[in-house]
Design a protein around this motif. Structure first.
Motif, PDB file in Angstrom:
ATOM      1  N   ARG A 155       0.652  -1.183   0.113  1.00  0.00           N
ATOM      2  CA  ARG A 155       0.000  -0.166   0.053  1.00  0.00           C
ATOM      3  C   ARG A 155       0.886   1.388   0.234  1.00  0.00           C
ATOM      4  O   ARG A 155       0.228   2.366  -0.326  1.00  0.00           O
ATOM      5  N   HIS A 156       2.278   1.022   0.340  1.00  0.00           N
ATOM      6  CA  HIS A 156       2.962   2.341   0.604  1.00  0.00           C
ATOM      7  C   HIS A 156       4.053   2.406  -0.347  1.00  0.00           C
ATOM      8  O   HIS A 156       4.892   3.608  -0.458  1.00  0.00           O
ATOM      9  N   HIS A 157       4.166   1.627  -1.375  1.00  0.00           N
ATOM     10  CA  HIS A 157       5.412   1.386  -2.262  1.00  0.00           C
ATOM     11  C   HIS A 157       4.855   0.874  -3.566  1.00  0.00           C
ATOM     12  O   HIS A 157       4.102  -0.067  -3.542  1.00  0.00           O
ATOM     13  N   LEU A 158       5.192   1.701  -4.936  1.00  0.00           N
ATOM     14  CA  LEU A 158       5.001   0.926  -6.054  1.00  0.00           C
ATOM     15  C   LEU A 158       6.175   0.087  -6.484  1.00  0.00           C
ATOM     16  O   LEU A 158       7.464   0.450  -6.157  1.00  0.00           O
ATOM     17  N   LEU A 159       5.770  -1.254  -6.695  1.00  0.00           N
ATOM     18  CA  LEU A 159       6.919  -2.245  -6.671  1.00  0.00           C
ATOM     19  C   LEU A 159       6.736  -3.023  -8.031  1.00  0.00           C
ATOM     20  O   LEU A 159       5.779  -3.352  -8.428  1.00  0.00           O
TER      21      LEU A 159
END
Length: 273
Positions: free
Chosen positions: A200-204
């Motif tokens: 939810r907190h990083h685009l991976l």
């Protein structure tokens, strides 16, 4: 072959005649990793991730998107089964970050039974995912195109580890019991909606390359790796550059009416990272 297998093999660029043997399993495993990127874009957009066979096929194959473990290994399980392999999904607990307490079962992986032996296959663990199956046997180093792995036992469960520089790092612990669609739905919902989930907190993103290299993306940070070393590293300047890199470097489809997304949508969501 079925229309599903025709489309799947075209998606991963598999042109041989499949057989139910270890060679085919290894070929399909590596080609899947090389063609279908690991990514969590739907979580950060945000969009709900559906786990039906139809939804996974439409997104990862027809729309040329990627996905994370519940989608990736769901697709790979179906492809192996329709090819003739005996395969089922397992669930694991991710311990890569050495959590203080045992985490929930949020990782889907596969158990393949082949010629009297059991193998672990997994095309959905991001940058450290397997790119070849490993035999379900403890204490032995097993080589893959992208590194060394081994399995250890933890009571009735198993732990998959990878060789990181001069030490072994645990990735996830898994059990051998039967899993059901409801278990995958629950793990998927937790991964996509739990406030502290890293998805939810990083685009991976990650795409493994046939030559042993890999491409990774963490927000705007792009890295090309080979043999554990950085070949190229770049901070992408804006959402447009990020959007272009997704398509050109990772082969991601962005134009599908249902599963595609625009550079403007990407720009809005990336403003929070």
């Amino acid at each position: 072959m079925s229309p599903f297998l025709d489309a799947y093999f075209a998606r991963i660029h598999y042109t041989s005649t499949p057989a139910v043997n270890l060679e085919t399993l290894r070929q399909l495993h590596l080609l899947h990793n090389s063609a279908i990127p690991f990514e969590n874009i739907d979580v950060v957009l945000p969009r709900e991730i559906e786990l039906s066979d139809e939804a996974i096929f439409n997104k990862l194959v027809l729309a040329r998107r990627g996905g994370y473990c519940f989608e990736q290994n769901g697709l790979f399980e179906r492809a192996l089964r329709e090819t003739g392999f005996k395969v089922r999904s397992l669930l694991g607990r991710v311990v890569l970050a050495n959590p203080p307490q045992m985490p929930p079962r949020t990782h889907r992986l596969l158990l393949v039974e082949l010629q009297g032996e059991q193998w672990i296959a997994d095309v959905g663990f991001g940058g450290q995912t397997l790119t070849a199956p490993v035999r379900l046997e403890p204490h032995i180093e097993q080589s893959t195109p992208h590194g060394l792995y081994r399995l250890e036992q933890a009571g009735p469960d198993w732990v998959l580890q990878f060789r990181h520089h001069d030490r072994w790092q645990s990735m996830y612990q898994f059990e051998m019991g039967a899993q059901y669609q409801a278990d995958f739905v629950m793990g998927n919902f937790h991964s996509a909606h739990w406030p502290q989930s890293h998805f939810r907190h990083h685009l991976l993103m990650c795409r493994h390359l046939p030559d042993g290299g890999k491409l990774t993306l963490t927000n705007y940070h792009f890295t090309h790796w080979r043999d554990g070393h950085v070949v190229q590293e770049e901070i992408l300047p804006d959402a447009r550059a990020l959007y272009d890199a997704m398509q050109q470097r990772f082969g991601l489809g962005v134009d599908d009416p249902q599963y595609g997304f625009s550079v403007q949508q990407l720009e809005r969501v990336m403003a929070g990272f």
